[in-house]
Design a protein around this motif. Structure first.
Motif, PDB file in Angstrom:
ATOM      1  N   UNK A  56       0.794  -1.211   0.000  1.00  0.00           N
ATOM      2  CA  UNK A  56       0.000   0.000   0.000  1.00  0.00           C
ATOM      3  C   UNK A  56       0.830   1.267   0.000  1.00  0.00           C
ATOM      4  N   UNK A  57       2.136   1.180  -0.209  1.00  0.00           N
ATOM      5  CA  UNK A  57       2.983   2.368  -0.177  1.00  0.00           C
ATOM      6  C   UNK A  57       3.447   2.801  -1.550  1.00  0.00           C
ATOM      7  N   UNK A  58       3.086   2.086  -2.606  1.00  0.00           N
ATOM      8  CA  UNK A  58       3.505   2.459  -3.943  1.00  0.00           C
ATOM      9  C   UNK A  58       2.612   3.568  -4.481  1.00  0.00           C
ATOM     10  N   UNK A  59       3.210   4.424  -5.325  1.00  0.00           N
ATOM     11  CA  UNK A  59       2.449   5.535  -5.897  1.00  0.00           C
ATOM     12  C   UNK A  59       1.345   5.056  -6.819  1.00  0.00           C
ATOM     13  N   UNK A  60       1.559   3.895  -7.467  1.00  0.00           N
ATOM     14  CA  UNK A  60       0.510   3.369  -8.346  1.00  0.00           C
ATOM     15  C   UNK A  60      -0.738   3.018  -7.550  1.00  0.00           C
ATOM     16  N   UNK A  61      -0.561   2.506  -6.350  1.00  0.00           N
ATOM     17  CA  UNK A  61      -1.713   2.170  -5.518  1.00  0.00           C
ATOM     18  C   UNK A  61      -2.430   3.418  -5.029  1.00  0.00           C
ATOM     19  N   UNK A  62      -1.705   4.506  -4.806  1.00  0.00           N
ATOM     20  CA  UNK A  62      -2.346   5.762  -4.428  1.00  0.00           C
ATOM     21  C   UNK A  62      -3.200   6.270  -5.585  1.00  0.00           C
ATOM     22  N   UNK A  63      -2.675   6.177  -6.794  1.00  0.00           N
ATOM     23  CA  UNK A  63      -3.440   6.600  -7.965  1.00  0.00           C
ATOM     24  C   UNK A  63      -4.717   5.787  -8.111  1.00  0.00           C
ATOM     25  N   UNK A  64      -4.631   4.485  -7.896  1.00  0.00           N
ATOM     26  CA  UNK A  64      -5.821   3.634  -7.972  1.00  0.00           C
ATOM     27  C   UNK A  64      -6.815   3.986  -6.874  1.00  0.00           C
ATOM     28  N   UNK A  65      -6.316   4.303  -5.685  1.00  0.00           N
ATOM     29  CA  UNK A  65      -7.201   4.693  -4.588  1.00  0.00           C
ATOM     30  C   UNK A  65      -7.952   5.979  -4.921  1.00  0.00           C
ATOM     31  N   UNK A  66      -7.287   6.942  -5.543  1.00  0.00           N
ATOM     32  CA  UNK A  66      -7.940   8.197  -5.909  1.00  0.00           C
ATOM     33  C   UNK A  66      -8.975   7.976  -7.015  1.00  0.00           C
ATOM     34  N   UNK A  67      -8.681   7.077  -7.966  1.00  0.00           N
ATOM     35  CA  UNK A  67      -9.668   6.739  -8.987  1.00  0.00           C
ATOM     36  C   UNK A  67     -10.888   6.085  -8.339  1.00  0.00           C
ATOM     37  N   UNK A 122     -13.902  17.844  -6.593  1.00  0.00           N
ATOM     38  CA  UNK A 122     -12.860  17.843  -5.559  1.00  0.00           C
ATOM     39  C   UNK A 122     -11.997  16.587  -5.640  1.00  0.00           C
ATOM     40  N   UNK A 123     -12.594  15.476  -6.065  1.00  0.00           N
ATOM     41  CA  UNK A 123     -11.785  14.256  -6.219  1.00  0.00           C
ATOM     42  C   UNK A 123     -10.769  14.422  -7.339  1.00  0.00           C
ATOM     43  N   UNK A 124     -11.142  15.133  -8.400  1.00  0.00           N
ATOM     44  CA  UNK A 124     -10.177  15.399  -9.469  1.00  0.00           C
ATOM     45  C   UNK A 124      -9.121  16.404  -9.013  1.00  0.00           C
ATOM     46  N   UNK A 125      -9.517  17.334  -8.162  1.00  0.00           N
ATOM     47  CA  UNK A 125      -8.517  18.237  -7.585  1.00  0.00           C
ATOM     48  C   UNK A 125      -7.518  17.457  -6.734  1.00  0.00           C
ATOM     49  N   UNK A 126      -8.006  16.435  -6.034  1.00  0.00           N
ATOM     50  CA  UNK A 126      -7.122  15.593  -5.233  1.00  0.00           C
ATOM     51  C   UNK A 126      -6.187  14.773  -6.124  1.00  0.00           C
ATOM     52  N   UNK A 211      -9.805  25.394  -9.483  1.00  0.00           N
ATOM     53  CA  UNK A 211      -8.743  24.768  -8.682  1.00  0.00           C
ATOM     54  C   UNK A 211      -8.076  23.642  -9.456  1.00  0.00           C
ATOM     55  N   UNK A 212      -8.876  22.801 -10.116  1.00  0.00           N
ATOM     56  CA  UNK A 212      -8.310  21.717 -10.924  1.00  0.00           C
ATOM     57  C   UNK A 212      -7.469  22.289 -12.064  1.00  0.00           C
TER      58      UNK A 212
END
Length: 417
Positions: A56-67, A122-126, A211-212
């Motif tokens: 859960x520390x990889x950047x790819x997993x963060x991107x998937x979490x935001x999607x 806001x999710x796209x801003x994130x 903001x986006x």
């Protein structure tokens, strides 16, 4: 007689309006249902992917979490819009069960609908903030951990509820902006309420979209400035420019899709301000375009997320590739496409030695048997042309590179050197 004709015309117009309303409502329902199904499938895929990798520390997993967070916002918005349209259909066709759907907590449902739409922006801003941190502020690793962005997601949803809260609060001299619309059979901020619609445009659409846009503009400027400062060999420059162009195209696609979400409602509001007349299809067409935007947003999310996009391409092309390989193996007597490429490289004349690799190793030219020669000649000729083009382009690129390196030292070279 004239009265009978007028009544007949009014009846025909009424039925035509009813048919048009039904078509618009069904189109809206289909779009919302499609958006819900695709969003659920994406969330399931992301959950499976995260559980399988167990990192859960990889950047790819963060991107998937935001999607996944964006898909959740689209699901909530689509469900809210579906309930509104069902109530609308029930009122038009006098179906009591459907008509009563939105009567329970009507004002709260109207409030939540705008909260969910605001959460999409806001999710796209994130997502943009994560990309900005990854590209421009990569040193701040603590902000790019999945636990940090999990907290940011919670803050984003709380902010969505707070931004839209004023439309629900009753003031001393003003009632709530959300009212029941008897012609539409649900609660919403009416377009005729200029004060309420202006607040909604600013809080739900304009401010989050700006903001986006600012975040992604920052990313583009940083990419351009970085390219001016870094000197790379031509091959690396070409690869980097290609990657940067892909990023910019994805950013433009995101901004176009997010902008389309609020264009039609804004046009109807401007038309009402200018003409002081509200068309009877204004609300329905507005929500139909919003539902179409939900579909476009979820499809664009698939495209701009490399992990999901590559998986879809692999699944889509799997059967086609199997058929292609089957035809290749059956037509060239088990002489695979890889073997064709290797054979082409081995018989290609090299610029330095003037000989091919096969001759340099075996001191003889390569020859094919009569059974194989006719079947693979066409493939070898195609690969031969491709290899020749690559060799020529690489030689030109390296010449340009070395000429560029020697340009600054031309004065140091003496005639007898």
């Amino acid at each position: 007689m004239a009265t009978v004709v007028n009544n007949s015309l009014e009846t025909d117009n009424f039925h035509n309006h009813q048919y048009l309303k039904l078509i618009i409502n069904i189109s809206t329902l289909l779009c919302t249902i499609f958006a819900i199904i695709i969003s659920i499938l994406i969330i399931i895929y992301i959950c499976i992917n995260l559980l399988q990798k167990n990192n859960l520390k990889k950047s790819t997993n963060i991107s998937l979490l935001l999607i996944c967070n964006t898909c959740l916002a689209i699901i909530c918005s689509s469900i809210s819009l579906t309930l509104m349209i069902l109530s609308n259909i029930g009122g038009d066709m006098n179906i009591y069960i459907l008509k009563r759907i939105n009567h329970w907590a009507c004002h709260i449902r109207g409030y939540l609908h705008f909260v969910f739409i605001n959460s999409i922006y806001l999710s796209y801003a994130l997502q943009g903030s994560f990309r900005l941190l990854h590209i421009a502020f990569h040193k701040y690793r603590c902000l790019r951990k999945i636990y940090s962005f999990s907290s940011f997601i919670i803050v984003q949803w709380i902010a969505s509820f707070l931004f839209i809260l004023p439309i629900l609060i009753e003031y001393e001299n003003y009632s709530s902006f959300i009212v029941y619309l008897p012609q539409e059979f649900y609660c919403q901020v009416p377009i005729t309420n200029i004060r309420g619609t202006t607040f909604l445009i600013l809080s739900v659409y304009f401010v989050p979209l700006c903001c986006v846009g600012i975040i992604y503009l920052w990313i583009i400027i940083h990419i351009k400035n970085r390219n001016r400062q870094i000197i790379l060999i031509p091959i690396s420059v070409q690869h980097k420019n290609k990657r940067d162009n892909i990023i910019i195209k994805r950013i433009c696609l995101i901004m176009i899709v997010l902008s389309s979400l609020g264009v039609t409602p804004c046009l109807f509001i401007i038309a009402f301000i200018m003409t002081d007349h509200l068309h009877w299809t204004s609300y329905r067409i507005s929500w139909m375009t919003v539902s179409i935007s939900f579909v476009l947003i979820i499809l664009s999310s698939l495209y701009v997320t490399p992990q999901i996009y590559k998986s879809i391409r692999i699944m889509f092309n799997h059967s086609q590739k199997n058929r292609k390989y089957y035809r290749t193996f059956s037509s060239i007597n088990q002489f695979s496409s890889i073997d064709c490429a290797l054979f082409t490289c081995r018989v290609q004349q090299h610029h330095t030695t003037g000989k091919n690799s096969f001759y340099m190793v075996y001191s003889a030219e390569a020859k094919l048997s009569s059974d194989e020669q006719n079947t693979i000649t066409y493939h070898v000729q195609q690969n031969n042309q491709l290899v020749q083009q690559c060799l020529d382009s690489n030689a030109i690129k390296m010449k340009i590179y070395y000429d560029h390196q020697l340009k600054d030292h031309i004065d140091e070279i003496q005639p007898n050197d």
